[in-house]
Design a protein around this motif. Sequence first.
Motif, PDB file in Angstrom:
ATOM      1  N   THR A  92      45.192  48.761  36.894  1.00  0.00           N
ATOM      2  CA  THR A  92      45.494  49.849  38.084  1.00  0.00           C
ATOM      3  C   THR A  92      45.494  48.280  39.191  1.00  0.00           C
ATOM      4  O   THR A  92      44.295  47.451  39.572  1.00  0.00           O
ATOM      5  CB  THR A  92      45.482  50.306  38.681  1.00  0.00           C
ATOM      6  OG1 THR A  92      45.478  51.137  37.925  1.00  0.00           O
ATOM      7  CG2 THR A  92      45.861  50.958  40.535  1.00  0.00           C
ATOM      8  N   VAL A 108      47.499  51.270  43.438  1.00  0.00           N
ATOM      9  CA  VAL A 108      46.857  52.064  44.437  1.00  0.00           C
ATOM     10  C   VAL A 108      46.424  51.191  45.781  1.00  0.00           C
ATOM     11  O   VAL A 108      46.119  49.905  46.093  1.00  0.00           O
ATOM     12  CB  VAL A 108      46.018  52.568  44.104  1.00  0.00           C
ATOM     13  CG1 VAL A 108      44.871  51.746  43.176  1.00  0.00           C
ATOM     14  CG2 VAL A 108      44.811  53.892  44.930  1.00  0.00           C
ATOM     15  N   CYS A 109      46.858  52.074  47.277  1.00  0.00           N
ATOM     16  CA  CYS A 109      46.840  51.704  47.957  1.00  0.00           C
ATOM     17  C   CYS A 109      44.834  52.237  49.182  1.00  0.00           C
ATOM     18  O   CYS A 109      45.382  52.978  48.980  1.00  0.00           O
ATOM     19  CB  CYS A 109      48.086  51.631  49.411  1.00  0.00           C
ATOM     20  SG  CYS A 109      47.275  51.104  51.287  1.00  0.00           S
ATOM     21  N   PHE A 124      54.755  53.738  46.376  1.00  0.00           N
ATOM     22  CA  PHE A 124      53.953  53.628  44.516  1.00  0.00           C
ATOM     23  C   PHE A 124      54.296  53.914  43.180  1.00  0.00           C
ATOM     24  O   PHE A 124      54.987  54.294  42.197  1.00  0.00           O
ATOM     25  CB  PHE A 124      53.368  53.173  44.935  1.00  0.00           C
ATOM     26  CG  PHE A 124      53.061  52.151  45.941  1.00  0.00           C
ATOM     27  CD1 PHE A 124      53.940  50.842  45.463  1.00  0.00           C
ATOM     28  CD2 PHE A 124      51.770  51.844  46.243  1.00  0.00           C
ATOM     29  CE1 PHE A 124      53.686  49.642  46.521  1.00  0.00           C
ATOM     30  CE2 PHE A 124      51.537  51.009  46.980  1.00  0.00           C
ATOM     31  CZ  PHE A 124      52.224  50.033  47.440  1.00  0.00           C
ATOM     32  N   PRO A 153      47.629  53.493  53.628  1.00  0.00           N
ATOM     33  CA  PRO A 153      47.707  54.553  52.090  1.00  0.00           C
ATOM     34  C   PRO A 153      48.145  56.334  51.424  1.00  0.00           C
ATOM     35  O   PRO A 153      48.822  56.082  50.598  1.00  0.00           O
ATOM     36  CB  PRO A 153      46.315  55.074  51.714  1.00  0.00           C
ATOM     37  CG  PRO A 153      45.560  53.592  53.153  1.00  0.00           C
ATOM     38  CD  PRO A 153      46.529  54.077  54.145  1.00  0.00           C
ATOM     39  N   THR A 154      48.137  57.026  52.671  1.00  0.00           N
ATOM     40  CA  THR A 154      48.900  58.133  52.732  1.00  0.00           C
ATOM     41  C   THR A 154      50.136  58.609  51.995  1.00  0.00           C
ATOM     42  O   THR A 154      50.953  58.892  51.769  1.00  0.00           O
ATOM     43  CB  THR A 154      48.893  59.116  54.180  1.00  0.00           C
ATOM     44  OG1 THR A 154      47.010  59.262  54.228  1.00  0.00           O
ATOM     45  CG2 THR A 154      49.187  60.457  53.765  1.00  0.00           C
ATOM     46  N   ASN A 194      51.065  55.387  49.427  1.00  0.00           N
ATOM     47  CA  ASN A 194      50.962  55.707  47.821  1.00  0.00           C
ATOM     48  C   ASN A 194      51.474  56.728  46.888  1.00  0.00           C
ATOM     49  O   ASN A 194      52.341  56.209  45.886  1.00  0.00           O
ATOM     50  CB  ASN A 194      49.446  56.368  47.425  1.00  0.00           C
ATOM     51  CG  ASN A 194      48.407  55.243  47.933  1.00  0.00           C
ATOM     52  OD1 ASN A 194      48.036  54.195  47.474  1.00  0.00           O
ATOM     53  ND2 ASN A 194      47.119  55.540  48.058  1.00  0.00           N
TER      54      ASN A 194
END
Length: 272
Positions: free
Chosen positions: A12, A43-44, A35, A28-29, A32
């Motif tokens: 990852t 992953v952020c 992605f 991130p919310t 992700n």
Amino acid sequence: MVAPALAVNGSTKIMGVIGDPIAQVMTPTTINPIFAARGANIVCVPLHIDARELDTAWAGLKALRNLIGFGITLPHKQAALALCDSLDPLAKRVGAVNLVRREADGTFRGYQFDGKGFVRGLKAQGHTLSGSHCLMVGAGGAAIAIAFALAEEGAASLTIANRTRTKAEELADAVNRAMGRSFARAGDPRPTPGEIIINATSLGLSASDPLPIDASLVDETMLVAEVIAKPEVTPLLQAAHARGARVHSGIHMIRGQVDLIAAHIAEVQTDS
């Protein structure tokens, strides 16, 4: 349809988001799931870095070989400029970075998506910028990008209000030179009927913050927009709504740029 959760494994790649504070970031919310939907093994995650420790942290970020890049929020957007190995032309012109990508040769290159994201967010909600008159409070990293984007989108005028007036004057001069027209000027944070009001400061992250403008001057002819995404409805937006104005959350700026950022980051993903 909800995108499937991505299984994190030894291959990852990591995308960070650096800032101080960091609890408010929504990247991130929002990124992700993109992605995961793309099938990108990325992953952020948020990374809390104090402004006084940015130089030290930067060396550490470069040493993380599975770090594919990182978003940048307050207060690092301008300080990061000098730390990048190279700059995209837009980031160089704006003078602020909101994304750093590790290029194929391992170097860190700075990019700028704030302005595009803000404009895309407004247009996605049905708001027209061409011919509009705008008042923006703030002259920092996001504000600089937004000023250029408003000019490029065909806004008629922009008044920039900032606690340090010289910064507002410098930004107005830079935009006017770049656009070749008298578009921006420094002024006071006093909205007038029909304007788009933009809060491009950090005021509103905390409920105890003062409002960036006098809410009693807001009326139903105005659109009040935020760059702050969390809380989605800031005290300013609450006050503006109570006065009958249309309101626009900062979450739309995030959504307006997150797909661009995801595609940009995923371009250099490699399996190892």
